[in-house]
Scaffold this active site. Structure first.
Site, PDB file in Angstrom:
ATOM      1  N   CYS A 114       0.817  -1.232   0.000  1.00 61.99           N
ATOM      2  CA  CYS A 114       0.000   0.000   0.000  1.00 61.99           C
ATOM      3  C   CYS A 114       0.847   1.277   0.000  1.00 61.99           C
ATOM      4  O   CYS A 114       0.365   2.334  -0.402  1.00 61.99           O
ATOM      5  CB  CYS A 114      -0.952   0.000   1.187  1.00 61.99           C
ATOM      6  N   HIS A 259      -3.699   7.024   1.400  1.00 59.83           N
ATOM      7  CA  HIS A 259      -3.973   5.747   0.751  1.00 59.83           C
ATOM      8  C   HIS A 259      -5.368   5.316   1.192  1.00 59.83           C
ATOM      9  O   HIS A 259      -5.715   5.385   2.372  1.00 59.83           O
ATOM     10  CB  HIS A 259      -2.925   4.717   1.180  1.00 59.83           C
ATOM     11  N   ASN A 289     -10.127  -0.648  -1.922  1.00 59.77           N
ATOM     12  CA  ASN A 289      -8.702  -0.433  -1.650  1.00 59.77           C
ATOM     13  C   ASN A 289      -7.903  -1.004  -2.825  1.00 59.77           C
ATOM     14  O   ASN A 289      -7.870  -2.205  -3.019  1.00 59.77           O
ATOM     15  CB  ASN A 289      -8.361  -1.144  -0.331  1.00 59.77           C
TER      16      ASN A 289
HETATM   17  O1  UT7 Z   1      -4.398  -1.114   2.858  1.00 60.89           O
HETATM   18  C1  UT7 Z   1      -3.852  -1.653   4.035  1.00 60.89           C
HETATM   19  C2  UT7 Z   1      -4.377  -2.997   4.188  1.00 60.89           C
HETATM   20  N1  UT7 Z   1      -5.573  -3.233   4.901  1.00 60.89           N
HETATM   21  C3  UT7 Z   1      -6.217  -2.418   5.760  1.00 60.89           C
HETATM   22  O2  UT7 Z   1      -5.920  -1.287   5.961  1.00 60.89           O
HETATM   23  C4  UT7 Z   1      -7.364  -3.035   6.494  1.00 60.89           C
HETATM   24  C5  UT7 Z   1      -7.381  -2.661   7.953  1.00 60.89           C
HETATM   25  N2  UT7 Z   1      -8.429  -3.317   8.685  1.00 60.89           N
HETATM   26  C6  UT7 Z   1      -9.728  -3.132   8.441  1.00 60.89           C
HETATM   27  O3  UT7 Z   1     -10.056  -2.341   7.581  1.00 60.89           O
HETATM   28  C7  UT7 Z   1     -10.738  -3.837   9.305  1.00 60.89           C
HETATM   29  O4  UT7 Z   1     -10.085  -4.554  10.328  1.00 60.89           O
HETATM   30  C8  UT7 Z   1     -11.660  -4.810   8.511  1.00 60.89           C
HETATM   31  C9  UT7 Z   1     -12.575  -4.007   7.607  1.00 60.89           C
HETATM   32  C10 UT7 Z   1     -10.820  -5.776   7.689  1.00 60.89           C
HETATM   33  C11 UT7 Z   1     -12.538  -5.608   9.455  1.00 60.89           C
HETATM   34  O5  UT7 Z   1     -13.263  -4.757  10.287  1.00 60.89           O
HETATM   35  P1  UT7 Z   1     -13.296  -5.032  11.859  1.00 60.89           P
HETATM   36  O6  UT7 Z   1     -14.200  -4.029  12.424  1.00 60.89           O
HETATM   37  O7  UT7 Z   1     -11.874  -5.060  12.347  1.00 60.89           O
HETATM   38  O8  UT7 Z   1     -13.983  -6.458  11.919  1.00 60.89           O
HETATM   39  P2  UT7 Z   1     -13.454  -7.815  12.553  1.00 60.89           P
HETATM   40  O9  UT7 Z   1     -12.355  -8.386  11.717  1.00 60.89           O
HETATM   41  O10 UT7 Z   1     -13.206  -7.643  14.022  1.00 60.89           O
HETATM   42  O11 UT7 Z   1     -14.724  -8.692  12.382  1.00 60.89           O
HETATM   43  C12 UT7 Z   1     -15.944  -8.406  13.093  1.00 60.89           C
HETATM   44  C13 UT7 Z   1     -16.950  -9.488  12.724  1.00 60.89           C
HETATM   45  C14 UT7 Z   1     -16.398 -10.900  12.867  1.00 60.89           C
HETATM   46  O12 UT7 Z   1     -17.442 -11.715  13.349  1.00 60.89           O
HETATM   47  P3  UT7 Z   1     -17.529 -12.116  14.908  1.00 60.89           P
HETATM   48  O13 UT7 Z   1     -16.259 -12.836  15.204  1.00 60.89           O
HETATM   49  O14 UT7 Z   1     -17.670 -10.811  15.631  1.00 60.89           O
HETATM   50  O15 UT7 Z   1     -18.741 -12.980  14.949  1.00 60.89           O
HETATM   51  C15 UT7 Z   1     -16.059 -11.284  11.441  1.00 60.89           C
HETATM   52  O16 UT7 Z   1     -16.136 -12.693  11.245  1.00 60.89           O
HETATM   53  O17 UT7 Z   1     -17.316  -9.346  11.353  1.00 60.89           O
HETATM   54  C16 UT7 Z   1     -17.136 -10.595  10.665  1.00 60.89           C
HETATM   55  N3  UT7 Z   1     -16.772 -10.324   9.289  1.00 60.89           N
HETATM   56  C17 UT7 Z   1     -17.698 -10.063   8.352  1.00 60.89           C
HETATM   57  N4  UT7 Z   1     -19.036 -10.002   8.405  1.00 60.89           N
HETATM   58  C18 UT7 Z   1     -19.694  -9.690   7.268  1.00 60.89           C
HETATM   59  C19 UT7 Z   1     -15.545 -10.254   8.719  1.00 60.89           C
HETATM   60  N5  UT7 Z   1     -15.649  -9.962   7.418  1.00 60.89           N
HETATM   61  C20 UT7 Z   1     -16.971  -9.842   7.164  1.00 60.89           C
HETATM   62  C21 UT7 Z   1     -17.713  -9.532   6.001  1.00 60.89           C
HETATM   63  N6  UT7 Z   1     -19.060  -9.461   6.116  1.00 60.89           N
HETATM   64  N7  UT7 Z   1     -17.130  -9.283   4.823  1.00 60.89           N
END
Ligand code: UT7
Length: 332
Positions: A114, A259, A289
């Site tokens: 990134c 970014h 992204n």
């Molecule tokens: O460019 C640099 C690279 N990447 C980034 O900058 C990404 C940085 N991180 C993020 O943007 C966020 O961490 C995410 C968008 C990837 C995830 O958001 P979060 O608020 O951190 O969610 P989480 O990973 O803690 O997941 C929360 C819940 C989980 O379920 P439980 O365990 O609470 O039951 C996940 O299984 O959301 C679930 N989940 C989804 N639900 C619906 C994960 N992905 C999805 C999805 N749709 N696509």
């Protein structure tokens, strides 16, 4: 000493628009979840046989060259940032050279995820400052839709990433206080595995096995929370570093182009600097992204919309897999 200045910019995104609803039809996710957690509404997916990382980069570069009034024979170097090259080797730099009919100039790839575009810009800037080159194409392009698994197993990453390309033409000039004021690049490899694709690499005797396909270890792995926490720490830090290096204040920034990682990360940075919406560029809702392509796409769109004016102080900043992070200040 010569300085470098952006004199042309362009972007290209594939035609196919994939909405959150399209993804929700194929995996356990929803439009609401994706918008709330990432700000993304749609992204572009490449068309096989039409789009490649190198030809998308070349299309963006052609626009940048046209806008700068440059011909293929004017280009002295290509620096191509991508984590998703057409081939394992050679890189996309030489493919763009071939596609654009450039001379036998140095062409190379930068693999800094990134932060790839700012790393590439920083390298190009050094080559201009030393007098090694006068006119450099800096390109960021990615195809990520084919490395994500559009399934429940891949949903945490599949909803975020998209395909696209952006490019700038960097030229040497003598005017002080204009153009690229400074670039700042950092890395911390202790967290390399928090966002990575383990296979197909060179560590194992068998680079690819059926088990890898079955157990999903060919897919990217991301510890989203860990990446998020570090991103909101390092974005402000590296922006402040750039301001300090130039004796400038937060309020001096006319336009911040982070970014496009996640709209919540952009909002956190915006809040940290107490910046109004009109000073911060966010287009993640349209493209997701796009990793190394996100800054040149956003910069070009902002410029096309008249948001980048002569004399403006533009700040670009990025954080990503590595971890790597970077910033640059540009006086337009
Ligand atoms: O460019 C640099 C690279 N990447 C980034 O900058 C990404 C940085 N991180 C993020 O943007 C966020 O961490 C995410 C968008 C990837 C995830 O958001 P979060 O608020 O951190 O969610 P989480 O990973 O803690 O997941 C929360 C819940 C989980 O379920 P439980 O365990 O609470 O039951 C996940 O299984 O959301 C679930 N989940 C989804 N639900 C619906 C994960 N992905 C999805 C999805 N749709 N696509």
């Amino acid at each position: 000493m010569p300085h470098s200045k952006i004199t042309g910019l362009g972007f290209y995104v594939p035609e196919t628009v994939v909405t959150n609803a399209d993804l929700a039809a194929q995996m356990d996710t929803s439009d609401e979840w994706i918008i709330e957690r990432t700000g993304i509404r749609e992204r572009r997916f490449f068309k096989e046989g039409v789009d490649t990382v190198s030809n998308m980069g070349a299309r963006a570069a052609r626009i940048a060259m046209e806008r700068a009034g440059k011909k293929p024979e004017d280009i002295d170097m290509v620096v191509f940032a991508t984590l998703s090259p057409d081939y394992h080797f050679p890189g996309c730099g030489v493919l763009v050279q071939r596609e654009l009919g450039l001379r036998h100039i140095p062409c190379f790839d930068v693999r800094q995820q990134c932060a790839g575009f700012i790393y590439a810009l920083s390298l190009a800037d050094q080559y201009i400052k030393t007098g090694f080159a006068k006119t450099i194409l800096v390109i960021g392009a990615e195809i990520q839709s084919n490395v994500m698994e559009i399934s429940d197993r891949g949903r945490n990453m599949a909803v975020i990433f998209g395909d696209g390309a952006g490019a700038v033409l960097l030229e040497a000039h003598e005017e002080t206080g204009k153009g690229i004021l400074s670039t700042h690049i950092h890395a911390d490899g202790t967290h390399a595995e928090e966002l990575f694709v383990e296979h197909v690499g060179s560590k194992l005797k068998k680079r690819v096995t059926h088990e890898m396909i079955d157990d999903g270890s060919l897919l990217p792995h991301m510890n989203g929370k860990m990446v998020f926490i570090n991103a909101v720490k390092y974005f402000p830090e590296v922006i402040r570093e750039a301001l300090k290096a130039n004796n400038l204040k937060e309020a001096d920034i006319d336009l911040l182009i982070p970014h496009q990682a996640n709209a919540r990360i952009t909002q956190a940075v915006q809040k940290e600097f107490n910046m109004p919406d009109e000073k911060v560029v966010s287009n993640i809702h349209k493209y997701g992204n796009t990793t190394a392509a996100s800054i040149p796409i956003a910069l070009t769109e902002a410029w096309e919309a008249g948001r980048v004016k002569e004399g403006d102080l533009v700040c670009i900043a990025a954080f990503g897999s590595g971890f790597v992070w970077a910033s640059a200040l540009i006086r337009w």
